[in-house]
Design an enzyme around this catalytic site. Sequence first.
Site, PDB file in Angstrom:
ATOM      1  N   SER A 121       0.828  -1.210   0.000  1.00 41.06           N
ATOM      2  CA  SER A 121       0.000   0.000   0.000  1.00 41.06           C
ATOM      3  C   SER A 121       0.857   1.252   0.000  1.00 41.06           C
ATOM      4  O   SER A 121       0.402   2.308  -0.418  1.00 41.06           O
ATOM      5  CB  SER A 121      -0.864   0.054   1.262  1.00 41.06           C
ATOM      6  N   HIS A 142      -1.415  -2.134  -6.864  1.00 38.75           N
ATOM      7  CA  HIS A 142      -2.076  -1.824  -5.593  1.00 38.75           C
ATOM      8  C   HIS A 142      -3.585  -1.868  -5.786  1.00 38.75           C
ATOM      9  O   HIS A 142      -4.174  -0.973  -6.370  1.00 38.75           O
ATOM     10  CB  HIS A 142      -1.602  -0.447  -5.092  1.00 38.75           C
ATOM     11  N   GLU A 154      -3.838   0.887  -8.642  1.00 35.00           N
ATOM     12  CA  GLU A 154      -2.656   1.719  -8.898  1.00 35.00           C
ATOM     13  C   GLU A 154      -1.546   0.827  -9.455  1.00 35.00           C
ATOM     14  O   GLU A 154      -1.251  -0.230  -8.887  1.00 35.00           O
ATOM     15  CB  GLU A 154      -2.169   2.382  -7.609  1.00 35.00           C
ATOM     16  N   ASN A 193      -2.891   6.378  -1.009  1.00 30.55           N
ATOM     17  CA  ASN A 193      -2.610   6.433   0.427  1.00 30.55           C
ATOM     18  C   ASN A 193      -1.958   7.727   0.880  1.00 30.55           C
ATOM     19  O   ASN A 193      -1.958   8.023   2.072  1.00 30.55           O
ATOM     20  CB  ASN A 193      -1.826   5.194   0.867  1.00 30.55           C
TER      21      ASN A 193
HETATM   22  P1  NAD Z   1      -3.639  -9.712   6.113  1.00 35.11           P
HETATM   23  O1  NAD Z   1      -2.952  -9.645   7.413  1.00 35.11           O
HETATM   24  O2  NAD Z   1      -5.125  -9.921   6.083  1.00 35.11           O
HETATM   25  O3  NAD Z   1      -2.983 -10.856   5.200  1.00 35.11           O
HETATM   26  C1  NAD Z   1      -1.620 -11.019   5.053  1.00 35.11           C
HETATM   27  C2  NAD Z   1      -1.371 -12.503   4.894  1.00 35.11           C
HETATM   28  O4  NAD Z   1      -0.015 -12.700   4.484  1.00 35.11           O
HETATM   29  C3  NAD Z   1      -1.560 -13.305   6.205  1.00 35.11           C
HETATM   30  O5  NAD Z   1      -2.509 -14.325   5.994  1.00 35.11           O
HETATM   31  C4  NAD Z   1      -0.170 -13.851   6.486  1.00 35.11           C
HETATM   32  O6  NAD Z   1      -0.182 -15.118   7.101  1.00 35.11           O
HETATM   33  C5  NAD Z   1       0.402 -13.903   5.058  1.00 35.11           C
HETATM   34  N1  NAD Z   1       1.848 -14.012   5.010  1.00 35.11           N
HETATM   35  C6  NAD Z   1       2.778 -13.365   5.764  1.00 35.11           C
HETATM   36  N2  NAD Z   1       4.028 -13.767   5.411  1.00 35.11           N
HETATM   37  C7  NAD Z   1       3.877 -14.681   4.422  1.00 35.11           C
HETATM   38  C8  NAD Z   1       4.788 -15.465   3.662  1.00 35.11           C
HETATM   39  N3  NAD Z   1       6.088 -15.401   3.857  1.00 35.11           N
HETATM   40  N4  NAD Z   1       4.286 -16.290   2.718  1.00 35.11           N
HETATM   41  C9  NAD Z   1       2.946 -16.391   2.513  1.00 35.11           C
HETATM   42  N5  NAD Z   1       2.049 -15.670   3.216  1.00 35.11           N
HETATM   43  C10 NAD Z   1       2.497 -14.834   4.153  1.00 35.11           C
HETATM   44  O7  NAD Z   1      -3.244  -8.377   5.357  1.00 35.11           O
HETATM   45  P2  NAD Z   1      -3.972  -7.665   4.118  1.00 35.11           P
HETATM   46  O8  NAD Z   1      -4.848  -6.585   4.650  1.00 35.11           O
HETATM   47  O9  NAD Z   1      -4.534  -8.702   3.204  1.00 35.11           O
HETATM   48  O10 NAD Z   1      -2.737  -6.930   3.425  1.00 35.11           O
HETATM   49  C11 NAD Z   1      -1.852  -7.623   2.564  1.00 35.11           C
HETATM   50  C12 NAD Z   1      -1.150  -6.602   1.693  1.00 35.11           C
HETATM   51  O11 NAD Z   1      -2.107  -5.867   0.944  1.00 35.11           O
HETATM   52  C13 NAD Z   1      -0.335  -5.579   2.472  1.00 35.11           C
HETATM   53  O12 NAD Z   1       0.804  -5.248   1.747  1.00 35.11           O
HETATM   54  C14 NAD Z   1      -1.294  -4.393   2.550  1.00 35.11           C
HETATM   55  O13 NAD Z   1      -0.643  -3.162   2.732  1.00 35.11           O
HETATM   56  C15 NAD Z   1      -1.943  -4.474   1.185  1.00 35.11           C
HETATM   57  N6  NAD Z   1      -3.255  -3.815   1.075  1.00 35.11           N
HETATM   58  C16 NAD Z   1      -4.166  -3.919   2.071  1.00 35.11           C
HETATM   59  C17 NAD Z   1      -5.407  -3.306   1.934  1.00 35.11           C
HETATM   60  C18 NAD Z   1      -6.449  -3.422   3.015  1.00 35.11           C
HETATM   61  O14 NAD Z   1      -7.446  -2.676   2.990  1.00 35.11           O
HETATM   62  N7  NAD Z   1      -6.318  -4.353   3.950  1.00 35.11           N
HETATM   63  C19 NAD Z   1      -5.712  -2.581   0.767  1.00 35.11           C
HETATM   64  C20 NAD Z   1      -4.756  -2.512  -0.255  1.00 35.11           C
HETATM   65  C21 NAD Z   1      -3.517  -3.129  -0.084  1.00 35.11           C
END
Ligand code: NAD
Length: 314
Positions: A121, A142, A154, A193
């Site tokens: 993000s 993104h 993005e 963001n």
């Molecule tokens: P989340 O915590 O729901 O999910 C992350 C997942 O990654 C977890 O299930 C974790 O176990 C897994 N993980 C961690 N290390 C790992 C590895 N080495 N191999 C495989 N899996 C692994 O988080 P999220 O909200 O889904 O966010 C994930 C990404 O998306 C982040 O970079 C976040 O910034 C981005 N993002 C989030 C949002 C949002 O609204 N939540 C929006 C856009 C982008």
Amino acid sequence: MGREKYKLGIIGSGIMGSGIAITCALAGHRVYLNDISEEILNKSKSYITHILEYLHNIKWISIDPNEVLDNILFSLDVNNVVSNSKFVFEAATEKLDVKKKIFMQLKKYISNETILASNTSVIKIENISEDIDIRDRIIGVHWMNPPFILPLVELVHSQHTSEKVIRETRIFLEKELGKIVIESPDIPGFIVNRFAAAISSEAVRLVDEGVSIEDIDKVWKDHLGILYMLFGPFGNLDQIGLDTVYLAGLYLSQSLERNIMYIPRWFEEMVMRGEYGVKTGKGFYRYKEDPDKLYLKRIKKLSEVLRWLKDQRL
Ligand code: NAD
């Protein structure tokens, strides 16, 4: 790339990884989801099943949820997930070291054609891809949450990402998934963001200055959200009048300790040239129509949206 259906890998099956899987599987691609434990993958599977059924119930999708589910596979084996994938979407925890480690590891299993896309993000793609010798194939995609509903994506490339990778990723997102793609420079927070952070931090500051949380949300839901949705920040400035914005900005900068309204030299020069926006026919945009006519158009747009919102809130 035509209407070919791809094998796609997703690393991280949390809220975003699961959502990206739904988005891609709905477009008919075969998606392999990976995470660090069986338990997390099982959770992802029930979440995806539940969301697909819900989307079907509210008629957002007409396809049978089970057919979509057949296109999503869950696996702890990274090699199985990423080998021969056209794209690998990384959606793991928002930590630079975690993401770097994943990309280093992926390098071992992917084919020469695979494009690696991070869903970070805020982290610069340059930082994620440094020290990795295939950085020409690393790009930022993104997605917005929930990705199967929200259209914007993005696209962010580092100075090392190849033109071919940028082009193919854009085509996939636009043509295969129907996304609206905005290219952001590789800057911390990208575009979405940076705005989100500015708005959130001002909201929190206003609470410090005595405004209630409910009133702040009301200001957005009943006013600013509507204006920005219809006209965007620059369209709004043009409507207010850049001469007025400039004077208000000077007052704010002088009365607050921080530079809340940033007025660079080029902005000041626009005002000096008499480019005030709608009222002079030129501001950030050019206006061919008479200001009074444009004002009526603005009223019409606002009245339509407000009528719709009123119906939604009944
Ligand atoms: P989340 O915590 O729901 O999910 C992350 C997942 O990654 C977890 O299930 C974790 O176990 C897994 N993980 C961690 N290390 C790992 C590895 N080495 N191999 C495989 N899996 C692994 O988080 P999220 O909200 O889904 O966010 C994930 C990404 O998306 C982040 O970079 C976040 O910034 C981005 N993002 C989030 C949002 C949002 O609204 N939540 C929006 C856009 C982008």
